[in-house]
Write an enzyme that holds these catalytic residues in place. Structure first.
Site, PDB file in Angstrom:
ATOM      1  N   SER A 116      40.933 -17.992 -36.754  1.00 12.09           N
ATOM      2  CA  SER A 116      40.471 -17.857 -38.138  1.00 12.09           C
ATOM      3  C   SER A 116      41.665 -17.809 -39.089  1.00 12.09           C
ATOM      4  CB  SER A 116      39.666 -16.564 -38.278  1.00 12.09           C
ATOM      5  OG  SER A 116      39.438 -16.280 -39.630  1.00 12.09           O
TER       6      SER A 116
ATOM      7  N   SER B 285      42.055 -33.286 -58.123  1.00 11.97           N
ATOM      8  CA  SER B 285      43.163 -32.353 -58.358  1.00 11.97           C
ATOM      9  C   SER B 285      42.778 -30.927 -57.993  1.00 11.97           C
ATOM     10  CB  SER B 285      43.570 -32.380 -59.836  1.00 11.97           C
ATOM     11  OG  SER B 285      43.952 -33.681 -60.213  1.00 11.97           O
TER      12      SER B 285
ATOM     13  N   THR C 192      41.478 -28.804 -60.994  1.00  9.91           N
ATOM     14  CA  THR C 192      40.171 -28.992 -61.633  1.00  9.91           C
ATOM     15  C   THR C 192      39.041 -28.584 -60.687  1.00  9.91           C
ATOM     16  OG1 THR C 192      39.968 -31.249 -60.809  1.00  9.91           O
ATOM     17  CG2 THR C 192      40.945 -30.978 -63.005  1.00  9.91           C
TER      18      THR C 192
ATOM     19  N   TYR D 293      31.716 -25.786 -28.750  1.00 13.17           N
ATOM     20  CA  TYR D 293      32.941 -25.091 -28.315  1.00 13.17           C
ATOM     21  C   TYR D 293      33.235 -25.268 -26.832  1.00 13.17           C
ATOM     22  CZ  TYR D 293      33.318 -22.855 -32.826  1.00 13.17           C
ATOM     23  OH  TYR D 293      33.493 -22.630 -34.159  1.00 13.17           O
TER      24      TYR D 293
ATOM     25  N   HIS E 289      41.004 -22.717 -38.069  1.00 17.96           N
ATOM     26  CA  HIS E 289      39.745 -23.141 -38.657  1.00 17.96           C
ATOM     27  C   HIS E 289      39.938 -23.411 -40.150  1.00 17.96           C
ATOM     28  CE1 HIS E 289      36.926 -22.497 -35.358  1.00 17.96           C
ATOM     29  NE2 HIS E 289      35.970 -22.928 -36.170  1.00 17.96           N
TER      30      HIS E 289
ATOM     31  N   HIS F 292      37.949 -30.296 -39.649  1.00 18.11           N
ATOM     32  CA  HIS F 292      37.052 -29.149 -39.524  1.00 18.11           C
ATOM     33  C   HIS F 292      36.842 -28.403 -40.840  1.00 18.11           C
ATOM     34  CE1 HIS F 292      34.414 -26.982 -37.027  1.00 18.11           C
ATOM     35  NE2 HIS F 292      35.124 -25.896 -36.821  1.00 18.11           N
TER      36      HIS F 292
ATOM     37  N   GLU G  40      35.601 -27.948 -29.963  1.00 17.02           N
ATOM     38  CA  GLU G  40      36.537 -26.920 -30.412  1.00 17.02           C
ATOM     39  C   GLU G  40      36.966 -26.087 -29.215  1.00 17.02           C
ATOM     40  OE1 GLU G  40      35.137 -24.875 -33.959  1.00 17.02           O
ATOM     41  OE2 GLU G  40      33.395 -26.175 -33.992  1.00 17.02           O
TER      42      GLU G  40
HETATM   43 ZN    ZN Z   1      34.439 -24.229 -35.687  1.00 16.09          ZN
END
Ligand code: ZN
Length: 735
Positions: free
Chosen positions: A303, A666, A669, A531, A252, A143, A491
């Protein structure tokens, strides 16, 4: 002459020796037992047992075009790829018990689309025949919202990612298949251990208003409104040496927000990155035998932006019910944290997940034993009827998205004047909807009630040029001894996931053969259907409820279907499950709205790879080196898997050669592509010098391709650019 010892009589000395021997042996046995038990309880070497599996693990680069393709997640038209923060990988785990084989893949993509799954399955069929197929292969997405889109076949997703883009889906298919192929070729006897723990301070429920609508007695069974559980499977060879870890956590992967333009594996990817760097010392990112997969779970309302939502223009709290601000509406209400910026937040959340998984991996001693099972069914989700009590049946609906879908979330709000929590339509938008697409029928509106329908994607009008949403979805469970992995095609919110886990566990244990089974949800698996909230959460129509595609009883339908799979596994009657209706693989009417990249051009008297802005001569640890080159469009580099646009190199005096210390994969970077006009573009490479960087002489190189039109046919040519040599000084002095 008879041997004296062959007689029945035993001398006193012999008797004493025998007693001593027995005592010593008993003491030894007790001591060994105690030592083994101590080692077990201290998490060192677990006792050898007779149960082992064949285990194979593999990781492969699946990074797609890092330019111009929309990033999949925030549905923000301005957010197209323009560089690489970290690369994307697919990680495959194959387990075989001698009777059956299961495959779990966690890939660093926004979600697995039905198109992606079908193309992967058909590539597996070509390569391996019937060994890997829809029943025993689970594909799950982490995700990340910073991976290239363009790998969908349903119209709504094609619109938001500029169509079906061959150059975007191909690296995903090839990367996933390659990770399975590597795992397949690496299979060897090994053991699996499970462990679980809790991770605090890393998640926040972004729709607490929805969560609070769940029944009080149900909420009281849990101490938090997000699942804090980190579940870990540790894979070892028969010597006890670790070969891999597979972990699930509900969050998430949106620490990188919608202002990011670089391809990035986000917080979950960074957890994988750190654990693999730990276990493969000396290897560059994406290399080395140890594989660390971090999979998504029931993250629907979870979240990582744990400082929570605020109005960014005023600093005040957002409205609790609809997450909007008095000035600026939904767009101004955004959640941040815990870091100072999105990179810092990604680092902190990723590091937290890594640290917990590493700790659980180190202390995992509970061996997973028992046979493997798998059950799969294709289900027409628009037409599931469930008996919820003796007098009441409920049904799912044809797909539709509600008004609050367009509001987005506090992790990335929509641009228009929609707000979350809308249970009434809006005359203005409803008028536009009706004029363009026709008014949803009373039956459809009733079915989705109280969702005010914005996109009636199951209607006849929204079947062009292809259906806007999937109707046939995969439901699938694999069990590995005492671990059941439930592959959810979307989800699930925290509470929806808990209900599903409980239901599956109950069914598995009903026959008494699956005692103590740990049920985990693998999110964003197999096909994307937005969802899945609980019925009660659906009633308040925040973003997650408005995006629950098949109506208020979507979760009941899934619980019913997954119960059926679990029961079939428990009763060993999987072969009696229906296959279900096969999903479509569209060959016509796929569209691609991404124009071909034009030929590349350089300013007069310059070449591709020339340096426009040079590095400084000396830096310290903690500084940022920045350099800008004249570049070609990264799309002209074609399949970029297992390559790099960037190297940071250190000069080795002893061998008189340059050694690569970082690539574009990396964390240290950042590769930015800056598109100019008339085919001109630049790249800026940044190197964030870590405190561990040794002093010495360094250089940065950039590799790319440019397209030229000579005659009729375009020609693609490679180029490279190299910085001046600069020094990293570790000496510290005051000025
Ligand atoms: Zn989502």
């Amino acid at each position: 002459m008879a041997n004296r010892k062959s007689c029945c009589g035993v001398s006193l000395l012999e008797a004493m020796l025998a007693v001593l021997f027995i005592v010593m042996t008993t003491v030894c046995v007790v001591l060994i037992t105690l030592m083994v038990s101590w080692k077990t309880h201290t998490g060192l070497t677990p006792p050898p047992q007779n149960h082992s599996y064949l285990i194979g693990v593999g990781r492969a680069d699946c990074t797609g075009p890092p330019a111009e393709v929309p990033l999949m997640g925030y549905a923000n038209p301005q957010q197209s790829a323009a560089g690489i923060h970290t690369r994307l990988y697919s990680r495959a785990f194959i387990i075989d018990d001698g009777r059956r084989r299961v495959v779990f893949v966690t890939a660093e993509v926004g979600m697995i689309s039905q198109r992606l799954r079908l193309e992967v399955l058909s590539a597996l069929q070509v390569k391996f025949g019937d060994v890997y197929r829809q029943e025993n292969v689970v594909l799950s997405g982490t995700h990340t919202h910073s991976g290239p889109g363009g790998y969908f076949q349903f119209t709504l997703f094609m619109i938001s990612s500029k169509g079906y883009i061959r150059s975007s889906i191909q690296p995903l298919v090839n990367g996933i298949v390659k990770s399975i192929d590597i795992a397949h070729r690496n299979m060897k006897p090994g053991r699996i251990y499970r462990n679980r723990g809790e991770l605090d301070d890393s998640t926040l429920n972004r729709s607490p208003h929805s969560y609070m609508n769940n029944p009080e007695d149900e909420r009281h069974r849990y101490k938090s409104n997000t699942d804090k559980q980190v579940m870990v499977l540790k894979f070892t060879d028969l010597d006890g040496d670790g070969i891999a870890v597979l972990s699930w956590f509900s969050v998430h992967a949106v620490s990188m927000n919608y202002t990011n333009r670089m391809v990035s594996s986000d917080n979950m990817g960074y957890a994988s990155y750190l654990l693999e760097q730990d276990k493969n010392p000396g290897d560059l990112p994406g290399q080395g035998g140890f594989v660390a997969g971090f999979s998504s779970s029931n993250l629907g309302d979870v979240s990582p932006n744990i400082r929570g939502p605020h109005c960014v223009n005023t600093g005040l709290s957002c409205d609790y019910l609809n997450s909007s601000c008095p000035v600026g509406g939904t767009k101004m209400c955004q959640a941040f944290g815990p870091g100072n910026d999105m990179f810092d937040s990604t680092r902190i959340i990723g590091h937290n997940i890594y640290r917990k998984a590493k700790e659980l991996y180190a202390s995992a001693v509970e061996e997973v034993t028992g046979f493997l099972h798998f059950a799969h069914e294709w289900v027409n989700m628009t037409d599931v009827t469930v008996q919820i009590n003796s007098s009441h049946t409920v049904s799912t609906c044809k797909p539709a998205l509600g008004h609050s879908f367009a509001a987005g979330t506090t992790d990335g709000g929509g641009d228009l004047n929609f707000t979350q929590g809308a249970v009434e339509g809006d005359p203005f938008w409803d008028g536009i909807r009706d004029a363009l697409l026709g008014e949803p029928s009373n039956k459809t509106q009733e079915c989705h009630h109280p969702k005010p329908i914005l996109f009636n994607t199951g209607s006849v009008q929204m079947n062009w040029p292809l259906p806007w949403h999937p109707q046939i979805v995969d439901v699938q469970i694999i069990t590995i001894g005492s671990v059941a992995v439930v592959a959810v095609p979307g989800e699930m919110t925290t509470m929806a996931g808990r209900r599903l886990r409980d239901a599956v566990q109950q069914e598995l244990q009903s026959e008494g053969t699956f005692e103590d089974t740990e049920v985990v949800i693998a999110g964003l698996s197999n096909v994307y259907t937005h969802y899945i909230t609980t019925y009660e959460e659906y009633q308040v129509q925040r973003y997650e409820g408005a995006s629950t595609l098949y109506g208020p009883h979507t979760l009941s339908a899934y619980v019913h279907k997954f119960r059926g799979l679990a029961r079939a596994i428990a009763q060993d009657k999987v072969s009696e499950l229906p296959v279900g209706p096969q999903p479509p693989l569209f060959t016509k009417n796929l569209f691609n709205l991404l124009p071909q990249a034009p030929a590349d051009k350089t300013p007069v008297n310059s070449s591709f790879g020339d340096v426009l802005q040079q590095v400084d001569p000396v830096y310290r640890q903690g500084d940022v080196v920045s350099i800008t080159f004249i570049a070609g469009n990264p799309r002209h580099s074609g399949d970029i898997r297992d390559k790099t646009f960037v190297t940071v190199e250190i000069y080795d005096n002893r061998t008189d050669s340059w050694e690569v210390v970082h690539t574009d994969a990396s964390w240290e970077t950042r590769f930015h592509w800056l598109k100019g006009s008339n085919g001109r573009s630049n790249t800026t490479v940044e190197w964030f010098i870590p405190p561990s960087a040794p002093g010495g002489c360094y250089r940065i190189k950039h590799f790319g391709h440019y397209k030229q039109r000579t005659g009729l046919r375009p020609v693609i040519k490679p180029y490279e650019g190299t910085s001046a040599v600069f020094r990293v000084s570790t000496s510290f002095y005051y000025q």
